[in-house]
Design a protein around this motif. Structure first.
Motif, PDB file in Angstrom:
ATOM      1  N   VAL A 159       0.833  -1.194   0.000  1.00 49.78           N
ATOM      2  CA  VAL A 159       0.000   0.000   0.000  1.00 49.78           C
ATOM      3  C   VAL A 159       0.874   1.253   0.000  1.00 49.78           C
ATOM      4  CG1 VAL A 159      -1.943  -1.089   1.187  1.00 49.78           C
ATOM      5  CG2 VAL A 159      -0.142   0.053   2.528  1.00 49.78           C
ATOM      6  N   CYS A 160       0.336   2.313  -0.567  1.00 49.65           N
ATOM      7  CA  CYS A 160       0.937   3.634  -0.447  1.00 49.65           C
ATOM      8  C   CYS A 160       0.239   4.356   0.689  1.00 49.65           C
ATOM      9  CB  CYS A 160       0.766   4.428  -1.734  1.00 49.65           C
ATOM     10  SG  CYS A 160       1.635   3.749  -3.150  1.00 49.65           S
ATOM     11  N   ARG A 161       1.021   5.114   1.438  1.00 44.78           N
ATOM     12  CA  ARG A 161       0.471   5.837   2.573  1.00 44.78           C
ATOM     13  C   ARG A 161       0.736   7.332   2.376  1.00 44.78           C
ATOM     14  NH1 ARG A 161       2.911   2.837   7.758  1.00 44.78           N
ATOM     15  NH2 ARG A 161       4.765   3.911   6.964  1.00 44.78           N
TER      16      ARG A 161
ATOM     17  N   VAL B 112      -0.842   8.093   9.604  1.00 43.52           N
ATOM     18  CA  VAL B 112      -1.230   7.919   8.197  1.00 43.52           C
ATOM     19  C   VAL B 112      -2.539   8.666   7.942  1.00 43.52           C
ATOM     20  CG1 VAL B 112      -1.872   6.268   6.409  1.00 43.52           C
ATOM     21  CG2 VAL B 112      -0.067   5.687   8.055  1.00 43.52           C
TER      22      VAL B 112
ATOM     23  N   GLU C   6      -4.496   5.793   2.913  1.00 44.73           N
ATOM     24  CA  GLU C   6      -3.706   4.755   2.279  1.00 44.73           C
ATOM     25  C   GLU C   6      -4.533   4.054   1.217  1.00 44.73           C
ATOM     26  OE1 GLU C   6      -2.492   2.142   5.510  1.00 44.73           O
ATOM     27  OE2 GLU C   6      -4.035   0.691   4.950  1.00 44.73           O
TER      28      GLU C   6
ATOM     29  N   CYS D  58       0.031   4.817  -6.966  1.00 45.83           N
ATOM     30  CA  CYS D  58      -1.171   4.846  -6.140  1.00 45.83           C
ATOM     31  C   CYS D  58      -1.835   6.210  -6.335  1.00 45.83           C
ATOM     32  CB  CYS D  58      -0.827   4.655  -4.664  1.00 45.83           C
ATOM     33  SG  CYS D  58       0.088   3.139  -4.290  1.00 45.83           S
TER      34      CYS D  58
ATOM     35  N   CYS E 159       4.402  10.967   0.867  1.00 47.07           N
ATOM     36  CA  CYS E 159       3.887   9.594   0.819  1.00 47.07           C
ATOM     37  C   CYS E 159       5.030   8.608   1.014  1.00 47.07           C
ATOM     38  CB  CYS E 159       3.157   9.321  -0.501  1.00 47.07           C
ATOM     39  SG  CYS E 159       4.247   9.209  -1.952  1.00 47.07           S
TER      40      CYS E 159
ATOM     41  N   TYR F 210       5.769   3.924   0.808  1.00 50.97           N
ATOM     42  CA  TYR F 210       5.243   2.626   0.376  1.00 50.97           C
ATOM     43  C   TYR F 210       5.504   1.612   1.479  1.00 50.97           C
ATOM     44  CZ  TYR F 210       4.610  -1.725  -2.120  1.00 50.97           C
ATOM     45  OH  TYR F 210       4.184  -2.969  -2.479  1.00 50.97           O
ATOM     46  N   HIS F 211       4.470   0.787   1.772  1.00 50.08           N
ATOM     47  CA  HIS F 211       4.583  -0.169   2.878  1.00 50.08           C
ATOM     48  C   HIS F 211       4.143  -1.558   2.408  1.00 50.08           C
ATOM     49  CE1 HIS F 211       4.731  -1.494   7.051  1.00 50.08           C
ATOM     50  NE2 HIS F 211       3.535  -2.049   6.876  1.00 50.08           N
TER      51      HIS F 211
ATOM     52  N   THR G 216       9.164  -0.699   4.753  1.00 51.19           N
ATOM     53  CA  THR G 216       8.614   0.649   4.554  1.00 51.19           C
ATOM     54  C   THR G 216       9.666   1.502   3.847  1.00 51.19           C
ATOM     55  OG1 THR G 216       7.252   0.520   6.538  1.00 51.19           O
ATOM     56  CG2 THR G 216       7.683   2.711   5.641  1.00 51.19           C
TER      57      THR G 216
END
Length: 263
Positions: free
Chosen positions: A36-38, A47, A50, A58, A81, A83-84, A89
């Motif tokens: 996911v992108c946060r 956050v 997301e 994203c 932002c 990415y996780h 992370t």
């Protein structure tokens, strides 16, 4: 972590109007798949939003109210932002800011006169329905000519900026006010007012001119006639009429009949 693995934040516009929606995109250097992108707002570690990655990017669609949160309309808000994926992370992306512009009710614009020579000035007043405001801005068409005090004098030179010298220059003047010094809020435009800059130095003979304006502008011209005298004695007289009745703006030389001597 390599620099190339840093996400990049892209916004569709650096400013939007209150009530609009904008797109924020978090692009990834690698199609990780499944993560996911946060999205983060300001310096918060919490956050903000997301969403799942879809092919290197994203996309977040956010309304102006979502962008602002508890901040007032007219604020500029900053985002990053990352990415996780499972235990991984990424570093945070670049920082991008969005200004959410607000609007206020239209002011009223009034003028002290409707005809000016190139050496004259006109007193203009931009009256806000909110009372005292931070500043006012004045426009000739889409061209910004002055800002600051809401009641001020504008010179013919300011009104004619970017224009070539002409015998008769029509000026369509409007104004806006900015109610807060630290927030990006501007009013809707005022009513427009038409005035003319008359430069007799552009002609070598006396002229009669006919100009026409919209009917809602006629009252501001008073007697609807104005005469200016040049350095060499030539005169230019302007007559103003209703645009519905008169469609052409013309200036014609005044022909004087000469009487032969000795008669």
């Amino acid at each position: 972590m390599l620099v190339k693995e840093t996400p990049r934040l892209i916004i569709s516009s650096s400013e939007i109007e209150d009530g609009e929606t904008m797109k924020i995109t978090c692009t990834l250097p690698i199609d990780y798949g499944g993560g996911v992108c946060r999205l983060f707002r300001e310096n918060s570690k919490r956050v903000f939003r997301e969403t799942k990655e879809s092919g290197f990017l994203c996309v977040f669609l956010l309304s102006s109210r979502e962008l602002l949160g508890r901040r007032p309309v007219g604020s500029r808000v900053y985002f990053t932002c990352d990415y996780h994926l499972q235990e991984y992370t990424s570093v945070q992306s670049n920082v991008r800011g969005v200004t959410v512009w607000g609007s206020s009710p239209s002011p009223g614009l009034s003028l002290s006169r409707r005809f000016l020579s190139p050496e004259d000035s006109v007193e203009v007043t931009c009256s806000s329905p909110l009372g005292p405001v931070a500043s006012c801005h004045f426009f000739r068409g889409q061209i910004h000519v002055a800002h600051g005090a809401c009641s001020r004098n504008l010179t013919s030179q300011q009104l004619a900026v970017w224009e070539k010298p002409a015998l008769l220059l029509p000026v369509n003047l409007t104004c806006r006010y900015y109610p807060h010094p630290k927030l990006q809020i501007r009013s809707e435009p005022s009513n427009h007012n038409v005035l003319f800059v008359l430069d007799v130095s552009q002609v070598s003979t006396s002229m009669d001119c006919n100009v026409s304006v919209d009917i809602d502008q006629l009252a501001g011209f008073g007697e609807r006639s104005w005469t200016s005298v040049g350095a060499d004695g030539q005169t230019v007289t302007v007559q103003v009429s209703n645009r519905i009745l008169t469609t052409n703006n013309t200036c014609d030389p005044i022909h004087t009949a000469l009487t032969p001597t000795g008669q």
